[in-house]
Design a protein around this motif. Sequence first.
Motif, PDB file in Angstrom:
ATOM      1  N   UNK A 103       0.722  -1.344  -0.127  1.00  0.00           N
ATOM      2  CA  UNK A 103       0.164  -0.123   0.000  1.00  0.00           C
ATOM      3  C   UNK A 103       0.910   1.323  -0.050  1.00  0.00           C
ATOM      4  N   UNK A 104       1.923   1.278   0.521  1.00  0.00           N
ATOM      5  CA  UNK A 104       2.764   2.520   0.810  1.00  0.00           C
ATOM      6  C   UNK A 104       3.232   2.727  -0.686  1.00  0.00           C
ATOM      7  N   UNK A 105       3.983   1.615  -1.215  1.00  0.00           N
ATOM      8  CA  UNK A 105       4.299   1.645  -2.654  1.00  0.00           C
ATOM      9  C   UNK A 105       3.382   2.547  -3.576  1.00  0.00           C
ATOM     10  N   UNK A 106       2.183   1.813  -3.290  1.00  0.00           N
ATOM     11  CA  UNK A 106       1.062   2.334  -4.552  1.00  0.00           C
ATOM     12  C   UNK A 106       0.763   3.675  -4.185  1.00  0.00           C
ATOM     13  N   UNK A 107       0.533   4.128  -2.822  1.00  0.00           N
ATOM     14  CA  UNK A 107       0.127   5.458  -2.700  1.00  0.00           C
ATOM     15  C   UNK A 107       1.299   6.242  -2.701  1.00  0.00           C
ATOM     16  N   UNK A 108       2.624   6.038  -2.305  1.00  0.00           N
ATOM     17  CA  UNK A 108       3.732   6.800  -2.895  1.00  0.00           C
ATOM     18  C   UNK A 108       3.844   7.267  -4.330  1.00  0.00           C
ATOM     19  N   UNK A 109       3.582   6.018  -5.211  1.00  0.00           N
ATOM     20  CA  UNK A 109       3.969   6.248  -6.449  1.00  0.00           C
ATOM     21  C   UNK A 109       2.648   7.345  -6.936  1.00  0.00           C
ATOM     22  N   UNK A 110       1.595   7.083  -6.496  1.00  0.00           N
ATOM     23  CA  UNK A 110       0.414   8.219  -7.038  1.00  0.00           C
ATOM     24  C   UNK A 110       0.684   9.609  -6.511  1.00  0.00           C
ATOM     25  N   UNK A 111       1.219   9.729  -5.537  1.00  0.00           N
ATOM     26  CA  UNK A 111       1.504  10.820  -4.896  1.00  0.00           C
ATOM     27  C   UNK A 111       2.655  11.766  -6.086  1.00  0.00           C
ATOM     28  N   UNK A 112       3.505  11.036  -6.230  1.00  0.00           N
ATOM     29  CA  UNK A 112       4.619  11.512  -7.425  1.00  0.00           C
ATOM     30  C   UNK A 112       3.974  11.572  -8.603  1.00  0.00           C
ATOM     31  N   UNK A 113       3.235  10.683  -8.858  1.00  0.00           N
ATOM     32  CA  UNK A 113       2.494  10.927 -10.359  1.00  0.00           C
ATOM     33  C   UNK A 113       1.900  12.123 -10.414  1.00  0.00           C
ATOM     34  N   UNK A 114       0.841  12.374  -9.329  1.00  0.00           N
ATOM     35  CA  UNK A 114      -0.045  13.568  -9.253  1.00  0.00           C
ATOM     36  C   UNK A 114       0.816  14.911  -9.205  1.00  0.00           C
ATOM     37  N   UNK A 115       1.924  14.837  -8.446  1.00  0.00           N
ATOM     38  CA  UNK A 115       2.779  16.012  -8.306  1.00  0.00           C
ATOM     39  C   UNK A 115       3.507  16.247  -9.465  1.00  0.00           C
ATOM     40  N   UNK A 116       3.734  15.737 -10.343  1.00  0.00           N
ATOM     41  CA  UNK A 116       4.442  15.806 -11.518  1.00  0.00           C
ATOM     42  C   UNK A 116       3.505  16.013 -12.699  1.00  0.00           C
ATOM     43  N   UNK A 117       2.242  15.337 -12.544  1.00  0.00           N
ATOM     44  CA  UNK A 117       1.424  15.684 -13.639  1.00  0.00           C
ATOM     45  C   UNK A 117       1.198  16.960 -14.226  1.00  0.00           C
ATOM     46  N   UNK A 118       0.966  17.983 -13.081  1.00  0.00           N
ATOM     47  CA  UNK A 118       0.702  19.253 -13.607  1.00  0.00           C
ATOM     48  C   UNK A 118       2.070  19.948 -13.994  1.00  0.00           C
ATOM     49  N   UNK A 119       3.190  19.320 -13.485  1.00  0.00           N
ATOM     50  CA  UNK A 119       4.488  20.131 -13.855  1.00  0.00           C
ATOM     51  C   UNK A 119       4.754  19.812 -15.380  1.00  0.00           C
ATOM     52  N   UNK A 120       4.384  18.685 -15.703  1.00  0.00           N
ATOM     53  CA  UNK A 120       4.686  18.128 -17.217  1.00  0.00           C
ATOM     54  C   UNK A 120       4.087  18.964 -18.217  1.00  0.00           C
ATOM     55  N   UNK A 121       3.019  19.773 -17.846  1.00  0.00           N
ATOM     56  CA  UNK A 121       2.556  20.847 -18.936  1.00  0.00           C
ATOM     57  C   UNK A 121       3.496  22.005 -19.148  1.00  0.00           C
ATOM     58  N   UNK A 122       4.621  22.237 -18.174  1.00  0.00           N
ATOM     59  CA  UNK A 122       5.759  23.285 -18.453  1.00  0.00           C
ATOM     60  C   UNK A 122       6.764  22.874 -19.194  1.00  0.00           C
ATOM     61  N   UNK A 123       6.755  21.621 -19.507  1.00  0.00           N
ATOM     62  CA  UNK A 123       7.933  21.119 -20.396  1.00  0.00           C
ATOM     63  C   UNK A 123       7.734  21.727 -21.774  1.00  0.00           C
ATOM     64  N   UNK A 124       8.696  22.526 -22.284  1.00  0.00           N
ATOM     65  CA  UNK A 124       8.617  23.118 -23.487  1.00  0.00           C
ATOM     66  C   UNK A 124      10.158  22.870 -24.279  1.00  0.00           C
ATOM     67  N   UNK A 125      10.981  23.863 -23.988  1.00  0.00           N
ATOM     68  CA  UNK A 125      12.222  23.844 -24.638  1.00  0.00           C
ATOM     69  C   UNK A 125      13.534  23.545 -23.858  1.00  0.00           C
ATOM     70  N   UNK A 126      13.358  22.641 -22.770  1.00  0.00           N
ATOM     71  CA  UNK A 126      14.286  22.188 -22.065  1.00  0.00           C
ATOM     72  C   UNK A 126      15.420  21.170 -22.707  1.00  0.00           C
ATOM     73  N   UNK A 127      16.637  21.322 -22.262  1.00  0.00           N
ATOM     74  CA  UNK A 127      17.454  20.264 -22.753  1.00  0.00           C
ATOM     75  C   UNK A 127      18.211  19.742 -21.501  1.00  0.00           C
ATOM     76  N   UNK A 128      18.748  18.658 -21.748  1.00  0.00           N
ATOM     77  CA  UNK A 128      19.526  18.161 -20.572  1.00  0.00           C
ATOM     78  C   UNK A 128      21.147  17.824 -20.962  1.00  0.00           C
ATOM     79  N   UNK A 129      21.921  18.232 -20.080  1.00  0.00           N
ATOM     80  CA  UNK A 129      23.399  18.284 -20.184  1.00  0.00           C
ATOM     81  C   UNK A 129      23.837  17.165 -19.184  1.00  0.00           C
ATOM     82  N   UNK A 130      24.422  15.991 -19.627  1.00  0.00           N
ATOM     83  CA  UNK A 130      24.935  15.140 -18.428  1.00  0.00           C
ATOM     84  C   UNK A 130      26.426  15.453 -18.323  1.00  0.00           C
TER      85      UNK A 130
END
Length: 210
Positions: free
Chosen positions: A99-126
């Motif tokens: 249950x902890x794994x399931x609820x924690x996963x849902x929490x993270x997914x919901x946290x980032x769901x709205x933020x994904x709408x902000x992804x536009x011209x970002x790039x990643x440098x490793x």
Amino acid sequence: MLQRRHFIAASATLAAAAWLGLPALATAAAHEAPDALIRRLSTEVLEAVRGDTSIKSGDTTRITELVNRTILPHVNFRRMTAAAVGPAWRGATPEQQARLQDEFKQLLVRTYAGALTQVSDQSIVVRPLRAAAGDKDVLVRTEVHGRGDPVQLDYRLEKTPDGAWKIYNFNVLGVWLVDTYRSQFAQEVNARGVDGLIAALAARNQAGGK
């Protein structure tokens, strides 16, 4: 507020890179160096997010489907959840741990769901990987480049017996995700026990992750 938006946008990029990879990547991941894996996933996922109108509109169902299909090949979510829960994890029953794994996963997914709408011209440098050939636990440092100053985004990965690399923690702007949640979860466990933490997470998820 601007710094918070910057933080969320960076976190969204990380969440996409960590979880929303294509299913065909699982086999290839077992043969890649950890920095190469992060670089490829980040690039391909950013392109996928930009081209997916459902994700960009904040469709939690769509994001959840992608996470459920791809999370296990790339993330040791059990280890991540156990570390976030802390000592109470060892005393939890298998049902409580699930249950902890399931609820924690849902929490993270919901946290980032709205933020994904902000992804536009970002790039990643490793950044160059500082690890020996035989290391089984490594830090991959990256930077998110877009509007404003680069954002620090670091991954902790472990090497599994089959040779694949799995993410088990990440750092955004100097803050490790697991450490942040550990302090929050400890307060709930101390007050109401493991079942109380599960109930609190479930209530938060039902309220939309707020």
